[in-house]
Design a protein around this motif. Structure first.
Motif, PDB file in Angstrom:
ATOM      1  N   ASN A   1      12.373  -4.431   1.508  1.00  0.00           N
ATOM      2  CA  ASN A   1      13.370  -4.570   0.446  1.00  0.00           C
ATOM      3  C   ASN A   1      12.910  -3.867  -0.832  1.00  0.00           C
ATOM      4  OD1 ASN A   1      15.720  -5.389  -0.841  1.00  0.00           O
ATOM      5  ND2 ASN A   1      14.902  -7.405  -1.397  1.00  0.00           N
ATOM      6  N   LEU A   2      12.520  -2.628  -0.690  1.00  0.00           N
ATOM      7  CA  LEU A   2      11.988  -1.875  -1.821  1.00  0.00           C
ATOM      8  C   LEU A   2      13.049  -1.639  -2.884  1.00  0.00           C
ATOM      9  CD1 LEU A   2       9.752   0.523   0.224  1.00  0.00           C
ATOM     10  CD2 LEU A   2       8.952  -0.790  -1.767  1.00  0.00           C
ATOM     11  N   LYS A   3      12.589  -1.621  -4.132  1.00  0.00           N
ATOM     12  CA  LYS A   3      13.458  -1.423  -5.288  1.00  0.00           C
ATOM     13  C   LYS A   3      12.991  -0.193  -6.051  1.00  0.00           C
ATOM     14  CE  LYS A   3      13.872  -6.457  -5.759  1.00  0.00           C
ATOM     15  NZ  LYS A   3      13.695  -7.621  -6.668  1.00  0.00           N
ATOM     16  N   PRO A   4      13.878   0.436  -6.813  1.00  0.00           N
ATOM     17  CA  PRO A   4      13.462   1.607  -7.601  1.00  0.00           C
ATOM     18  C   PRO A   4      12.272   1.304  -8.510  1.00  0.00           C
ATOM     19  CG  PRO A   4      15.842   1.492  -7.513  1.00  0.00           C
ATOM     20  CD  PRO A   4      15.341   0.225  -6.880  1.00  0.00           C
ATOM     21  N   GLU A   5      12.175   0.094  -9.009  1.00  0.00           N
ATOM     22  CA  GLU A   5      11.058  -0.251  -9.892  1.00  0.00           C
ATOM     23  C   GLU A   5       9.729  -0.373  -9.154  1.00  0.00           C
ATOM     24  OE1 GLU A   5      13.996  -1.844  -9.622  1.00  0.00           O
ATOM     25  OE2 GLU A   5      13.760  -4.030  -9.813  1.00  0.00           O
ATOM     26  N   ASP A   6       9.741  -0.275  -7.835  1.00  0.00           N
ATOM     27  CA  ASP A   6       8.503  -0.230  -7.060  1.00  0.00           C
ATOM     28  C   ASP A   6       7.908   1.172  -7.016  1.00  0.00           C
ATOM     29  OD1 ASP A   6      10.041  -2.500  -4.749  1.00  0.00           O
ATOM     30  OD2 ASP A   6       8.548  -2.998  -6.284  1.00  0.00           O
ATOM     31  N   THR A   7       8.632   2.146  -7.542  1.00  0.00           N
ATOM     32  CA  THR A   7       8.135   3.520  -7.574  1.00  0.00           C
ATOM     33  C   THR A   7       6.842   3.585  -8.372  1.00  0.00           C
ATOM     34  OG1 THR A   7      10.326   4.496  -7.333  1.00  0.00           O
ATOM     35  CG2 THR A   7       8.625   5.856  -8.371  1.00  0.00           C
ATOM     36  N   ALA A   8       5.802   4.125  -7.743  1.00  0.00           N
ATOM     37  CA  ALA A   8       4.477   4.175  -8.376  1.00  0.00           C
ATOM     38  C   ALA A   8       3.499   4.891  -7.464  1.00  0.00           C
ATOM     39  CB  ALA A   8       3.958   2.760  -8.644  1.00  0.00           C
ATOM     40  N   VAL A   9       2.346   5.195  -8.016  1.00  0.00           N
ATOM     41  CA  VAL A   9       1.206   5.588  -7.192  1.00  0.00           C
ATOM     42  C   VAL A   9       0.479   4.298  -6.815  1.00  0.00           C
ATOM     43  CG1 VAL A   9      -0.948   6.881  -7.067  1.00  0.00           C
ATOM     44  CG2 VAL A   9       1.001   7.819  -8.337  1.00  0.00           C
ATOM     45  N   TYR A  10       0.265   4.107  -5.533  1.00  0.00           N
ATOM     46  CA  TYR A  10      -0.373   2.889  -5.038  1.00  0.00           C
ATOM     47  C   TYR A  10      -1.831   3.185  -4.693  1.00  0.00           C
ATOM     48  CZ  TYR A  10       4.001   0.357  -4.909  1.00  0.00           C
ATOM     49  OH  TYR A  10       5.166  -0.295  -5.275  1.00  0.00           O
ATOM     50  N   TYR A  11      -2.715   2.332  -5.201  1.00  0.00           N
ATOM     51  CA  TYR A  11      -4.143   2.498  -5.017  1.00  0.00           C
ATOM     52  C   TYR A  11      -4.732   1.341  -4.217  1.00  0.00           C
ATOM     53  CZ  TYR A  11      -3.789   5.889  -8.848  1.00  0.00           C
ATOM     54  OH  TYR A  11      -3.450   6.960  -9.642  1.00  0.00           O
ATOM     55  N   CYS A  12      -5.609   1.687  -3.318  1.00  0.00           N
ATOM     56  CA  CYS A  12      -6.401   0.716  -2.578  1.00  0.00           C
ATOM     57  C   CYS A  12      -7.729   0.552  -3.308  1.00  0.00           C
ATOM     58  CB  CYS A  12      -6.620   1.253  -1.165  1.00  0.00           C
ATOM     59  SG  CYS A  12      -7.748   0.309  -0.138  1.00  0.00           S
ATOM     60  N   ALA A  13      -8.255  -0.662  -3.336  1.00  0.00           N
ATOM     61  CA  ALA A  13      -9.506  -0.906  -4.042  1.00  0.00           C
ATOM     62  C   ALA A  13     -10.324  -1.968  -3.318  1.00  0.00           C
ATOM     63  CB  ALA A  13      -9.238  -1.341  -5.475  1.00  0.00           C
ATOM     64  N   ALA A  14     -11.640  -1.905  -3.494  1.00  0.00           N
ATOM     65  CA  ALA A  14     -12.566  -2.850  -2.866  1.00  0.00           C
ATOM     66  C   ALA A  14     -13.372  -3.577  -3.930  1.00  0.00           C
ATOM     67  CB  ALA A  14     -13.511  -2.121  -1.907  1.00  0.00           C
ATOM     68  N   ALA A  15     -13.483  -4.895  -3.766  1.00  0.00           N
ATOM     69  CA  ALA A  15     -14.255  -5.726  -4.688  1.00  0.00           C
ATOM     70  C   ALA A  15     -15.402  -6.363  -3.921  1.00  0.00           C
ATOM     71  CB  ALA A  15     -13.362  -6.796  -5.314  1.00  0.00           C
ATOM     72  N   THR A  16     -16.624  -5.995  -4.258  1.00  0.00           N
ATOM     73  CA  THR A  16     -17.778  -6.488  -3.504  1.00  0.00           C
ATOM     74  C   THR A  16     -18.198  -7.900  -3.919  1.00  0.00           C
ATOM     75  OG1 THR A  16     -19.294  -5.439  -5.055  1.00  0.00           O
ATOM     76  CG2 THR A  16     -18.642  -4.159  -3.125  1.00  0.00           C
ATOM     77  N   LYS A  17     -17.684  -8.387  -5.053  1.00  0.00           N
ATOM     78  CA  LYS A  17     -18.127  -9.686  -5.549  1.00  0.00           C
ATOM     79  C   LYS A  17     -17.138 -10.805  -5.274  1.00  0.00           C
ATOM     80  CE  LYS A  17     -20.940  -7.552  -9.181  1.00  0.00           C
ATOM     81  NZ  LYS A  17     -20.627  -6.175  -8.756  1.00  0.00           N
ATOM     82  N   GLY A  18     -16.077 -10.500  -4.545  1.00  0.00           N
ATOM     83  CA  GLY A  18     -15.157 -11.565  -4.184  1.00  0.00           C
ATOM     84  C   GLY A  18     -13.730 -11.257  -4.566  1.00  0.00           C
ATOM     85  N   LEU A  19     -12.826 -12.125  -4.130  1.00  0.00           N
ATOM     86  CA  LEU A  19     -11.392 -11.934  -4.327  1.00  0.00           C
ATOM     87  C   LEU A  19     -11.049 -11.898  -5.812  1.00  0.00           C
ATOM     88  CD1 LEU A  19      -8.768 -11.748  -2.694  1.00  0.00           C
ATOM     89  CD2 LEU A  19      -8.590 -14.234  -2.872  1.00  0.00           C
ATOM     90  N   ALA A  20     -10.250 -10.922  -6.188  1.00  0.00           N
ATOM     91  CA  ALA A  20      -9.916 -10.763  -7.599  1.00  0.00           C
ATOM     92  C   ALA A  20      -8.578 -10.065  -7.725  1.00  0.00           C
ATOM     93  CB  ALA A  20     -10.989  -9.951  -8.318  1.00  0.00           C
TER      94      ALA A  20
END
Length: 123
Positions: free
Chosen positions: A85-104
């Motif tokens: 159910n994507l919306k125009p306001e979802d338009t963006a560059v999407y980045y994946c990231a890793a956190a070694t110290k825990g969920l954040a």
């Protein structure tokens, strides 16, 4: 060290679905929490979703809750974001990231970032 490569972005019409994927390499992936962030045009980067190292805990931003789902496969070293159910306001560059110290869900707590994948939602 972790290397992250996103894929699966593209152009989709409003109401449509898209699944983006992050391939991770590096021995610390399986002990890292993972997150997705996005940066809309002309705006700052914002949190989208995060998942614990085991996959047992997930968080989604209010703006995407009920539409987006984060998941991971530790056997394949991948994390994905299913977007419905994507919306125009979802338009963006999407980045994946890793956190070694825990969920954040704060960008400053993430140690490694991918190069991003563009998602464009047309109205």
């Amino acid at each position: 060290q972790v290397q992250l490569v996103e894929s699966g972005g593209g152009l989709v019409q409003a109401g449509g679905s898209l699944r983006i994927l992050c391939d991770a390499s590096g021995v610390s992936f399986r002990s890292s929490a993972m997150g997705w962030f996005r940066q809309p045009p002309g705006k700052e980067r914002e949190f989208v979703a995060a998942i614990s190292w085991s996959g047992g805990d997930t968080y989604h931003a209010d703006s995407v809750k009920g539409r987006f789902t984060i998941s991971r496969d530790n056997g394949k070293n991948t994390v994905s974001l299913q977007m419905n159910n994507l919306k125009p306001e979802d338009t963006a560059v999407y980045y994946c990231a890793a956190a070694t110290k825990g969920l954040a869900y704060v960008a400053q707590l993430y140690d490694y970032w991918g190069q991003g994948t563009q998602v464009t939602v047309s109205s």
